[in-house]
Design an enzyme around this catalytic site. Structure first.
Site, PDB file in Angstrom:
ATOM      1  N   SER A 262       4.966   0.678   1.218  1.00 19.24           N
ATOM      2  CA  SER A 262       3.934   0.976   0.218  1.00 19.24           C
ATOM      3  C   SER A 262       2.944   1.942   0.842  1.00 19.24           C
ATOM      4  O   SER A 262       2.929   2.139   2.052  1.00 19.24           O
ATOM      5  CB  SER A 262       3.209  -0.307  -0.192  1.00 19.24           C
ATOM      6  OG  SER A 262       2.167  -0.608   0.732  1.00 19.24           O
ATOM      7  N   ASP A 263       2.094   2.525   0.030  1.00 20.00           N
ATOM      8  CA  ASP A 263       0.965   3.250   0.593  1.00 20.00           C
ATOM      9  C   ASP A 263      -0.160   2.228   0.812  1.00 20.00           C
ATOM     10  O   ASP A 263      -0.067   1.066   0.409  1.00 20.00           O
ATOM     11  CB  ASP A 263       0.538   4.409  -0.313  1.00 20.00           C
ATOM     12  CG  ASP A 263      -0.221   5.487   0.467  1.00 20.00           C
ATOM     13  OD1 ASP A 263      -0.703   5.187   1.583  1.00 20.00           O
ATOM     14  OD2 ASP A 263      -0.353   6.611  -0.026  1.00 20.00           O
ATOM     15  N   TRP A 264      -1.216   2.672   1.436  1.00 22.75           N
ATOM     16  CA  TRP A 264      -2.349   1.819   1.855  1.00 22.75           C
ATOM     17  C   TRP A 264      -2.909   1.000   0.663  1.00 22.75           C
ATOM     18  O   TRP A 264      -3.473   1.594  -0.259  1.00 22.75           O
ATOM     19  CB  TRP A 264      -3.423   2.733   2.442  1.00 22.75           C
ATOM     20  CG  TRP A 264      -4.618   2.079   3.033  1.00 22.75           C
ATOM     21  CD1 TRP A 264      -5.644   1.481   2.361  1.00 22.75           C
ATOM     22  CD2 TRP A 264      -4.937   1.986   4.426  1.00 22.75           C
ATOM     23  NE1 TRP A 264      -6.583   1.017   3.239  1.00 22.75           N
ATOM     24  CE2 TRP A 264      -6.181   1.319   4.520  1.00 22.75           C
ATOM     25  CE3 TRP A 264      -4.313   2.396   5.613  1.00 22.75           C
ATOM     26  CZ2 TRP A 264      -6.807   1.065   5.747  1.00 22.75           C
ATOM     27  CZ3 TRP A 264      -4.933   2.139   6.817  1.00 22.75           C
ATOM     28  CH2 TRP A 264      -6.163   1.478   6.883  1.00 22.75           C
TER      29      TRP A 264
END
Ligand code: BGC
Length: 724
Positions: A262-264
């Site tokens: 995932s992204d942050w």
């Protein structure tokens, strides 16, 4: 897929508890604690000890990574090593030009070299995995992340994406000088409405597949180890919860067996999107759609057990996600060699990595304008002024640098570079742009200096903080006061050149007429000043080309060369025709087109010539190709580089086609009067296109294709191929 690795994965899965499995899917952030939901140093250590952590980002340095790794390997029940990730975007110690600049070199070898050097420096410091390359094609110059991209073209971006993956990963991820790469951001993150970061993207299937996805496919074909989901929605479904892109296309159609991260906090943000009512629903949606590892937020770890218990997460999906994490660790050789040799850690750039960064920065520069041979600087003793807000700053590395590198190895300034290159010249440097009162004073001194010397370099543009993530601008003109400075220097009547620093295309029309020469340097990285001096003095002729169109005004955005044709296109021979697709108050087309860039010499490009003018679709489908030959001659009196560009246009198709699509380019160096022939092989992939069918249908239709060759996207030299 190695059977040895797959056996090992199976054995490990058999030993793991559900909590340990969910733990492998968790990535926490080290130290840079940005508030609720993010990890901290102690939290990471404690989780690693319990075997409840798969990866950590932002931990780097051989000693720090070894210390944390020791906890995971020596103190956890199963001793599974951690994976350390970091954003090494355009260099670790040796900062190369920003990716957008690298694209301007029209030479993927530049990014491959950056990738190799960065991998060596990063891996020796315990970093296994970089969140690069970014490959979001974009038509949005307001969007600050255009600086991390390779611009507006899917073909150019694809070539760079594959080259960066090769540079980072090499042939063996377990090698001590290689890192795992990450293709990001999947997908269509480059199309946010209004250019605002993280904003909505509503995209047709054909545009998704023809414009945004090709670089990701190229990266997967090049063996990229991981893919990162993007923050945006894709046609109202967040990319982090999008089974169509993550599972159907990436994992099934492309058979990607690597890791999707995932992204942050991207998983938890499904709640903010209004796509999940709470963290449990967010975890269910993201895992179900195909996210394997969660960065920073902790919904998988917090709710995974409960989801399993109520059948909202299947054992098979959980095991698949864990297998993808373990597979990457095995490919990286972490089970055999979890630690790095602290005595072998690279701690600074070397003479040879600096030379590579300098050469790259030179290749990235684009000469936008050069009236009356203003550049290069004349040889012989003379006086030079370097003025402007960016005249003597080391803040030219660009967005996304490794924090320690920024402090320890700032860029060589413009003044420093020129001072070294022409020690015999009398050099005056007047940096401008400080506190408001001081600005006027400095500007006056800068103009006085310009009036008193033989030549002035005006260093203006955007400092790096104005581009990058969440650095969006609604106004793309030069920052306040810079236009006035250029005009005041112009009013002295003395020769000068503007050196333009930028992380995006800028609106330059308002002062362009006052400047005889403009050299676009982007954010050139560590060797900025030296590279600029190489080009300004003419030691090397500039040869970069724009990987993005420069708009005339913000109101014209999006303006890009690969647009679709309307039913009422503008016709230059009838500029007064009202009912055509144009602006009443703006000249047609961009200020500078995609592919534009001058040299200190001149070139002519011949008509493209075909090995055959007709080809059956059946032959193309079986892999047949057409050879296109283009001659290019240096018609000037010094050596220089030209980028021969080849564009195709399908005249009539079942989906309206872009007016041009880049399908080939080659950068050549030619001495005065020299000529050469460049050859391109085009096949089915170059002539066909993806339809709107969600199942993924690529078609190749009979009909006429025009091919254009030349020095930018407005090239007129043409020939026609018939596909029958
Ligand atoms: C960015 C990613 C980056 C991640 C980790 C996010 O904000 O969108 O590109 O890799 O942070 O630093």
């Amino acid at each position: 897929m190695s059977t040895h690795h797959e056996d090992r994965i199976k054995q490990l899965l058999d030993l793991m508890t559900p909590d340990e499995k969910l733990g492998q899917l968790q990535q926490l952030a080290w130290a840079w604690d940005t508030g609720p939901g993010s990890g901290s140093t102690e939290e990471a250590g404690a989780a690693a000890r319990k075997g409840l952590l798969g990866s950590v980002l932002n931990v780097f340095g051989a000693a720090s990574t070894n210390a944390l790794q020791r906890i995971a390997v020596e103190e956890s029940r199963l001793g599974i090593p951690l994976l350390f990730g970091l954003d090494v975007i355009h260099g670790y110690w040796t900062t190369f030009p920003i990716p957008l600049a690298q694209a301007a070199a029209f030479d993927p070898a530049v990014t491959e070299t950056d990738g190799e050097i960065a991998a060596r420096e990063a891996r020796s410091n315990g970093v296994h995995w970089t969140f690069a390359p970014m490959m979001d094609v974009t038509h949005e110059p307001r969007w600050g992340r255009i600086a991390e991209s390779h611009g507006e073209d899917p073909y150019l971006t694809s070539r760079y994406a594959a080259a960066k993956v090769r540079g980072h990963q090499g042939a063996d991820l377990a090698a001590p000088d290689r890192v795992a790469a990450c293709a990001k951001h999947f997908a269509a993150y480059g199309g946010p409405e209004g250019g605002r970061d993280y904003n909505t993207v509503d995209v047709s299937e054909q545009r998704l597949r023809n414009l945004y996805l090709p670089p990701f496919k190229a990266a997967v074909d090049a063996g990229v180890a991981s893919v990162m989901a993007s923050f945006n929605t894709i046609s109202a479904v967040p990319a982090h919860a999008n089974p169509h892109t993550l599972t159907r296309i990436l994992k099934e159609e492309w058979r990607f067996d690597g890791l999707v991260v995932s992204d942050w906090t991207g998983v938890l943000e499904l709640v903010a999107h209004g796509f999940a009512e709470d963290g449990a629903a967010a975890a269910r949606r993201a895992l179900g759609a195909g996210v394997d590892m969660e960065m920073v937020s902790t919904t998988f770890a917090d709710h995974g057990r409960e989801l399993l218990a109520r059948g909202a997460l299947t054992e098979a999906r959980l095991d698949d996600a864990v297998a993808r994490v373990l597979r990457l660790k095995l490919r990286l050789g972490l089970f055999e060699r979890p630690y790095v040799d602290e005595s072998a850690a690279v701690t600074e750039p070397t003479a040879s990595t600096r030379a590579a960064a300098r050469d790259a920065a030179v290749r990235c520069m684009v000469l936008l304008k050069n009236e009356g041979h203003t550049l290069p600087l004349a040889a012989g003793p003379r006086s030079i002024a370097v003025v402007g807000p960016l005249a003597d700053t080391g803040d030219l590395l660009g967005t996304w640098t490794v924090p320690d590198a920024q402090q320890r190895f700032p860029a060589v300034t413009v003044a420093e570079g020129l001072r070294t290159a022409v020690p015999e010249a009398h050099l005056v440097c007047v940096p401008t742009g400080g506190a408001p009162g001081a600005v006027e004073d400095a500007d006056a001194r800068a103009v006085a200096a310009a009036a008193s010397v033989d030549f002035t370099v005006v260093a203006v543009g955007e400092p790096p903080a104005l581009s990058g993530e969440a650095a969006v601008r609604s106004d793309l003109e030069l920052p306040a006061g810079q236009r006035e400075l250029i005009e005041a220097v112009a009013a002295t009547g003395k020769p000068f050149a503007v050196v333009l620093f930028a992380g995006r295309p800028l609106v330059v029309g308002d002062w362009l007429d006052s400047a005889p020469a403009v050299l676009l340097a982007w954010h050139p990285g560590l060797e900025a000043g030296h590279a600029l001096a190489d080009v300004l003095t003419g030691a090397v002729a500039p040869g970069g080309k724009l990987p993005v169109s420069f708009p005339r005004a913000v109101g014209q955005i999006p303006v890009h060369y690969n647009h679709e044709r309307t039913g009422r296109p503008y016709d230059a021979t009838q500029p007064d025709e009202k009912y055509v697709s144009k602006y009443l108050d703006l000249a047609e087309g961009p200020q500078f087109p995609f592919g534009h860039g001058l040299s200190y010499t001149t070139f002519t490009t011949g008509d493209p010539r075909l090995s055959r003018t007709e080809i059956p679709t059946a032959d193309l489908s079986e892999g047949a190709t057409v050879e296109v030959t283009v001659s290019v001659r240096n018609t000037g009196d010094r050596a220089g580089d030209e980028v021969v560009q080849l564009y195709v246009h399908d005249l009539a198709a079942d989906i309206v086609q872009p007016v041009r699509r880049l399908r080939g380019f080659e950068r050549v160096t030619l001495g005065a009067g020299e000529s050469t022939e460049v050859r391109f092989l085009l096949g089915a992939e170059d002539f066909g296109y993806w339809t709107n069918d969600p199942e993924g249908v690529f078609v190749l239709e009979p009909g006429a294709i025009d091919l254009y060759a030349g020095a930018d996207s407005t090239a007129r030299n043409r020939c026609r191929l018939t596909i029958n």
